[in-house]
Structures are given as structure tokens and as C-alpha cells.
Design a protein around this motif. Sequence first.
Motif, PDB file in Angstrom:
ATOM      1  N   GLY A  10      13.693  24.260  18.439  1.00 13.54           N
ATOM      2  CA  GLY A  10      14.228  25.224  17.212  1.00 13.54           C
ATOM      3  C   GLY A  10      12.881  25.533  16.910  1.00 13.54           C
ATOM      4  N   ARG A  11      13.109  26.042  15.238  1.00 10.89           N
ATOM      5  CA  ARG A  11      12.103  26.947  14.782  1.00 10.89           C
ATOM      6  C   ARG A  11      10.720  25.656  14.227  1.00 10.89           C
ATOM      7  N   VAL A  12      11.485  24.618  13.983  1.00 13.37           N
ATOM      8  CA  VAL A  12      10.319  23.124  13.518  1.00 13.37           C
ATOM      9  C   VAL A  12       9.802  23.772  12.246  1.00 13.37           C
ATOM     10  N   GLY A  13      10.425  23.979  11.056  1.00 16.49           N
ATOM     11  CA  GLY A  13       9.783  24.248   9.538  1.00 16.49           C
ATOM     12  C   GLY A  13       9.400  22.995   9.064  1.00 16.49           C
ATOM     13  N   GLY A  34       5.423  22.622  14.821  1.00 16.23           N
ATOM     14  CA  GLY A  34       6.143  23.604  13.907  1.00 16.23           C
ATOM     15  C   GLY A  34       5.688  24.941  14.016  1.00 16.23           C
ATOM     16  N   THR A  35       6.234  25.949  13.143  1.00 18.08           N
ATOM     17  CA  THR A  35       6.064  27.504  13.220  1.00 18.08           C
ATOM     18  C   THR A  35       5.454  27.606  11.952  1.00 18.08           C
ATOM     19  N   PRO A  36       4.069  27.727  11.805  1.00 17.95           N
ATOM     20  CA  PRO A  36       3.454  27.777  10.379  1.00 17.95           C
ATOM     21  C   PRO A  36       3.553  29.264   9.831  1.00 17.95           C
ATOM     22  N   CYS A  37       4.572  29.257   9.296  1.00 13.67           N
ATOM     23  CA  CYS A  37       5.080  30.617   8.529  1.00 13.67           C
ATOM     24  C   CYS A  37       4.942  30.218   6.867  1.00 13.67           C
ATOM     25  N   LEU A  59       2.413  23.173  22.037  1.00 11.53           N
ATOM     26  CA  LEU A  59       3.070  23.901  20.743  1.00 11.53           C
ATOM     27  C   LEU A  59       4.581  23.533  20.638  1.00 11.53           C
ATOM     28  N   ILE A  60       4.886  22.910  19.582  1.00  9.67           N
ATOM     29  CA  ILE A  60       6.267  22.525  19.363  1.00  9.67           C
ATOM     30  C   ILE A  60       6.894  23.706  18.561  1.00  9.67           C
ATOM     31  N   SER A  61       7.634  24.563  19.000  1.00 11.20           N
ATOM     32  CA  SER A  61       7.998  25.849  18.242  1.00 11.20           C
ATOM     33  C   SER A  61       8.803  26.879  19.289  1.00 11.20           C
ATOM     34  N   VAL A  89      16.868  30.453  20.065  1.00  6.90           N
ATOM     35  CA  VAL A  89      16.586  31.483  18.858  1.00  6.90           C
ATOM     36  C   VAL A  89      15.386  31.546  18.521  1.00  6.90           C
ATOM     37  N   GLN A  90      14.973  32.807  18.593  1.00  5.74           N
ATOM     38  CA  GLN A  90      13.568  33.555  18.229  1.00  5.74           C
ATOM     39  C   GLN A  90      13.448  33.582  16.737  1.00  5.74           C
ATOM     40  N   LEU A  91      12.322  33.513  16.299  1.00  4.12           N
ATOM     41  CA  LEU A  91      11.877  33.554  14.908  1.00  4.12           C
ATOM     42  C   LEU A  91      12.498  34.672  14.268  1.00  4.12           C
TER      43      LEU A  91
END
Length: 645
Positions: free
Chosen positions: A345-348, A408-411, A469-471, A639-641
Amino acid sequence: MTSSLIRQLDCRLIGNGWSDLEARHGGLNRVKNRLQRSAKRDAYVVPANCSRIGVLNALRDKNIPGADTANLICGTCIAREACINADGPGYGFLNQRRNVLGAPLLRAHPDSLPDPEDYPLENTMLIWDEPGQNFQVKQSVTVTFSDLQQTITTLIIYPEIFALVQPLLSALLPLMDGSIKLGKYGLNHLALKSRLPDMAGVKLGEIALILMPNLGFLNTSSDYGIDLADLPKQLRKKFSERDSEMAEQARNGVVKQWLIPLIRILQGGAGCIQVSRYGLLTLNTPNPRHRDLAQAAQANVFLDATLSREDLALKLGCSPDEILVVRQAVPDTGNLEVIQVADMGRVGMSRGGDQTKRIDALVQHYQDLDAVNTRTIDFKQFEKDGAWWRDSRGVNDFLTVQTLVLVGTPCRNLNDLAAEFAITSGYYPEEEDPAFKAFVDRSILAEIHQAIGRLRAHRRPGESLQVVLISNIDMDIPVQQIQAKDLTIEAAHKTERVRLAIESAILQLQAKGEKVTQQIVSAMTKIPRGTIARYWRLFISLLDSFNSKVNNSKNVSEADQDCHQAIAGVLDELADLPIDDLLPSLNEVFFDWLKPREWANVWDKVSISCQMAILEGVAMMLPVKLLEETLPEKPNQTVQLSQHV
């Protein structure tokens, strides 16, 4: 040279002879190899260079213009003379600043540089370090419900003026006092603006005059007709109050300057607004300070490996064609492998319990392979070795690491990104705006590339290095994609774990022959075939707990929690038993020790690998056709970001 990390910059990279322009601080302590501002009452290795940090921060929080200028802060300080001429505990900022500003080469945070109108830069070249992160185009002020109440109290004694803003203040009240539930993400600029009244035509002069901050507490001798700054040091000391006392007066007595900027935004001025789910109102307005510095300088050099020409142009307010891009040719040494675990997943920053366990399992997998040379970067609240943004760019802390796990996804906060986009682009983006989506993706990918670069692979050509990378972000470079379960079964998705356990049981049962399956198991375990119904109930209950998003430990006493944890430990040990010993033991634990309502809470505490072994054992008591009907579909987590923005 401008940088937010002037205390960490390596002089070997830029040569010697540089002087540091230090900002005001209340003391610095050392964390790892870095100097950072000390929290209150923390021990420090560098003493404070200013004794008025408390009141300064309080005035900044109140959005007072020029809160940290010498004219406002230093004039009435009892240490003013010492601060101008020497350094010591609690003073020296002015002396340091005077000496360093005269140096030909200096390093500074861009916010510490003087106003170009006071300090001309026409013969100066500015070198900006990491402008993607440090070049700011906006400023934010957060308004609490208490700030709203203070503003209402200040204005209400002027009925005619109050009537002009009463509709606006009345509309804000239920949004900020909790009367209206705002949802998980609150209200963005467009949604909030639609709920507020039209403020066109409202004159701001008289409102601003009433709300003008009273800073008389900084000049305590004014009641006697004399300016405190004009008194000799000894007399000034008698009239001055402690920093903590002045800070308290600022927090309690000074009106936060937010209403006028809000009305200007509602009247069509630059900026945007939002309110969080907790009722905090945030105003984002243009901050031209960094842009003014860049425009005043003779030349500018921007050092950033991941900032695009287009995004820098937006920050500077110029055409991309005006920016010359110079890139270093970095040799491809072929010693770095980038592995992406994309099915997590996105991993937020918001993670479920199962997702957290799976991430921990992946990190532990690489730790088990090489604990000495493996490090992890995650969001600050989960960090083990480093945190996104703080440790993922501009540092050399991972030069000896061989495996770097990026979780995670560094957003950045999407509302914050939308505010920056709005100020640089001139319009606030709709939810599906393609330009904004691309802007967000560039921001995320820039941080990931910066983190990958922490290993400095091109400087270590003789070493085999890897980044994990886990994202599920769609990467713009070649990566090796792999599923979590292929690294360790502990990281498999709940549905995948169930599927694997059931498939294993089916294979074993089919291998024995379908006609004798139940009889064989019953003979092996000494469990009557009539108990199959009980096991079916247990099996379904355990499957349901996999799919449940309810916290199974809620409303469970501490004593029961301890008991359940102990029983989970017993189940972890039982899972390794052969089938003829396992099933009778499970029968005792689940049907003699526990009540059915306790099963889920205990099950949550059992390790993943043991859960699978137990499921497989229970499945051995059930008919093959029944098991085949319970096989879950394979999880789809690609699922993409862009679908989350």
C-alpha cells in the motif's frame, strides 16, 4: 551560502574561510553529530546567545510583523550593551551578527540574512543549498478557537466595527468550536471559502487599528513618560521583566494578527485557507522574503539534485528559460540495487495494526540478514535510525550502510502542498487537477531520490549496496519489484496468509485421499469427528478476525490483557507441534481456557507464522470442499499514489 543546515555543512565540500551567521537561540545541544536547538531545561553544549527567546517565539506565534528584529526585541534588553560588544551566556547575538556580516564568505539560514534594502546584495552571489526544501514562498499562521474568542472580545466593544465582521466570525465559530464534524481531512480552501460570507467592500483600516497589538509590556517605563531603551543599563534593569514573564504577557495579552489577512484572502488577495478536523484554522499567505533576496543578488546558484527547473521557476516567479541547469556527470558504477515492495500500500503516517506488523517483519528480515550494515528511514513517529526529510537529504550519516530500508511514501501534507502550489501558480487546484498531481508526484519522488542518494553509491564502487523501498509509488527509475511474502511470510497480507494456510491444508488432505481424510485426522488426534462443527466455528471466527478492522482489545481489562498475552505465548509454542499433538492442544486452549468472545483478542497477539500454522492445523479437521469454498481472493494492492491524492 544559504542553508537550513549550516551547523552540519562539511567545510571540505566548499572550502575553508567560511563564517557562520548564527541565528538567535536559547542554547544548542548535540544529537548524534548535529547541533540543534535545546528544548526548555535541556542541557546544552553551546550556551544561549539571546535571553529573549521566549518572548520572541510568543510574538512570532502571534504573527507580529518584525517580531524578531533588533528594533523590537533588543532595545529594552538589559544585556544590550554586552550583546553588542561581547559573547557570553544569554547574550552575544548582536556581536556575532556584526562580525560575521563583515566577512567575505558566510553561511546562513536564508531567514537570518538581513533585508536587502538595509544590506545591499548587488555585488553578492548567493549559493542556495537544497532550495527544494529551504526556499520558502509562503508563511502560515494557525488560529485556535481561543484566538477567535480573543478577537471577538476585542472587537465587540466597538458595535459598528464588529457588525462588519460578525457574519464572518459567526460562520467560523461552529467550524472551530467542534459543533460541526469536519471529517478526517477538515476543509480545504475551496470548501471553506464556500462556507464563509462575501467580504467584498469591507474596509480594513479601522478594524486593523483596533486589532493593532499592544506591545507596551516590552517598554515598561513608558508610563513614566520615558522610553526604556533610553535609560542607562542599571535603570533599565530595574524596569525590565524576565523573559518568561514577558512571554506569558505576549501569549495572554497580544491579539493574534489573523483577521485582516483572512479578509484580504476572501476579498481575492493572494493566499489560501483551510481548517483541520480539530478546528484549527490555517492561513497561508505569500512570503516574498527569499524571492526578494534572490532578486537583489548579483547572481544565484541553486544546489539541489532533485529540484526541477520548472518548480524552481515557480518559486522564483520567472520563466524556466531564465535558469541555466548544470549537472554533474555521475558514473553508473552498477553497485546499487533498488528493490521496491509495492504490495504494502501507500504506507503513510496512518497505519493499521496489521500493516505495522508487516512493515516491522520486513525491516526485521533485513536486520536479520545484516544488522550491522542495515539502517531504516521512516516517518518521525516510527523512526528507528532516521526520519524522512530530516535525515533523508543533506546528510552523510549512512556512508557505511550497505542496506537502506525506506519505509513509506514521503508526501508532505496535501493541504500544505496545495497552498504552495496555489501561491506559486496563482490558483488553488481542484482535487483532480493534473498539474497539481504532477507537482505532488515530483515532490515525493524528489525525497525518495534524495534518500537513495544517502548511500553515496558512486563513491563506493567496490561495495554491493541496496535500497529497499516499501511503498506503492510509481517510480521513475528502474527498480526490482517484489512482493512482501516473497521476502518473509511474516509480511504477507492477511488474506494471503489465510490462503496459504488453507492451500497447504488442502494439499495435505488431498495427498492422504479424500475418502479417509477426516477419519485419519480423527484417529491421529483422538478427537471425535463430531467436533468438526466446533472447529468450523473456530476456523470461521479466526478468519473473521483477519478481516475485522475493530480493535479487539477495546474494553478489555488490563488483567485480562495480561492473561490473553500469556495464552498467545502458549499458542506460539504449540504451533511448532506435529498435527497429532497440535489439535488436542488447540482444543484445550480455545474450548476449555477461553470463551469464544476472547478468541479474537488472543489471536491478535499470536505471531504471524504461528497464526498460519494454527490455521493450517484447524483446517485439517474440515472437509476439502468446504475449505475450497473459503479460499479468499488474492489481494489487489497495486493502487498508485495518484488515486490517493
